[in-house]
Motif scaffolding. Structure first.
Motif, PDB file in Angstrom:
ATOM      1  N   LEU A   5       0.827  -1.205   0.000  1.00 32.74           N
ATOM      2  CA  LEU A   5       0.000   0.000   0.000  1.00 32.74           C
ATOM      3  C   LEU A   5       0.861   1.256   0.000  1.00 32.74           C
ATOM      4  N   LEU A  11      -1.013   9.048  -5.327  1.00 33.47           N
ATOM      5  CA  LEU A  11      -2.296   9.739  -5.303  1.00 33.47           C
ATOM      6  C   LEU A  11      -2.069  11.217  -5.004  1.00 33.47           C
ATOM      7  N   THR A  50      -0.468   7.720  -1.064  1.00 33.24           N
ATOM      8  CA  THR A  50      -0.597   6.347  -1.554  1.00 33.24           C
ATOM      9  C   THR A  50      -1.936   5.785  -1.091  1.00 33.24           C
ATOM     10  N   PRO A  51      -2.281   4.583  -1.520  1.00 27.57           N
ATOM     11  CA  PRO A  51      -3.509   3.965  -1.014  1.00 27.57           C
ATOM     12  C   PRO A  51      -3.535   3.820   0.502  1.00 27.57           C
ATOM     13  N   ALA A  54      -5.125   6.866   1.765  1.00 25.65           N
ATOM     14  CA  ALA A  54      -6.569   6.797   1.517  1.00 25.65           C
ATOM     15  C   ALA A  54      -7.243   5.916   2.559  1.00 25.65           C
TER      16      ALA A  54
END
Length: 246
Positions: A5, A11, A50-51, A54
């Motif tokens: 992740l 992002l 990054t995810p 999120a």
């Protein structure tokens, strides 16, 4: 999994904000406050999300309805500095506050059930002064099995506000005062402190009596149920984030 992740696709702040009704500045503020893990930077100083970021945002937003902003932020900060035990303690405190609120509601409901319809009966039983439509402090205290000094302490705490008889200066408790005193007496017997009882008595006064208060109690119970579900959702959101962190 956490490493994947963190090293996954990049992002932008708008990617995190989109879908949550947030501004990109809010996302940056959350990172600076420790709600999100620290982001890497490009050579030009742009944040690289990054995810994992999120997922942290989703966890925080899941915690928010049940715990409120300060507690939810403290939980996330504890996780990000590796203090999971502190995060779990903060979650436990949220559940403990809800349980205490439930017990308070139950105490108020018991007190309302124990209060007999007042009408003119309380005045007759306590021996109100002739022609005044009220009750003196001595007979009222005696009818409850407490000392007059106790009622004076409750007055200082704001639980009851009797008028004064113009000629003598004696306290005179009207029907609403008697109701408030009896409600306070029931709650004190349940172990509640004066500072806990005062806002409940104020709610009775604002509602205009006990009957309008029953609707407020139903609303109170529904809000407690909503908080309970929100706490469950917040715990599930945090657990999902902890699994993704690895």
């Amino acid at each position: 999994m956490g490493r994947n992740l963190q090293t996954g696709r990049r992002l932008r702040p708008i990617d995190l904000a989109r879908g949550h009704g947030l501004s990109t500045q809010a996302v940056r503020n959350y990172e600076e406050a420790g709600v999100l893990p620290a982001a890497a930077r490009t050579a030009h100083g742009h944040r690289i999300y990054t995810p994992l970021h999120a997922a942290a945002l989703r966890a925080f937003l899941a915690l928010l309805p049940g715990h409120g902003h300060p507690a939810a932020a403290s939980i996330m900060r504890a996780v990000h500095r590796g203090a999971n035990d502190e995060a779990f303690r903060l979650i436990d405190e949220g559940h403990a506050r809800l349980l205490e609120d439930r017990r308070t509601l139950e105490a108020v409901e018991r007190a309302l059930r124990d209060l007999a319809p007042s009408g003119g009966g309380a005045r007759g039983r306590a021996g109100g002064p002739p022609g005044q439509g009220g009750v003196f402090i001595g007979p009222l205290a005696g009818s409850l099995g407490v000392r007059p000094a106790t009622l004076r302490a409750w007055e200082r705490a704001g639980l009851v506000q009797p008028r004064r008889e113009p000629r003598t200066g004696y306290r005179v408790y009207d029907e609403a005062d008697v109701r408030d005193v009896r409600l306070a007496h029931q709650l004190r017997r349940g172990g509640y402190l004066l500072e806990q009882i005062a806002p409940l008595i104020a709610r009775v006064r604002t509602a205009g009596g006990l009957e309008p208060l029953r609707g407020a109690l139903d609303d109170w119970r529904a809000r407690l149920a909503d908080r309970g579900r929100a706490l469950l959702a917040g715990a599930a959101g945090l657990e999902a984030y902890l699994r993704e962190r690895g």
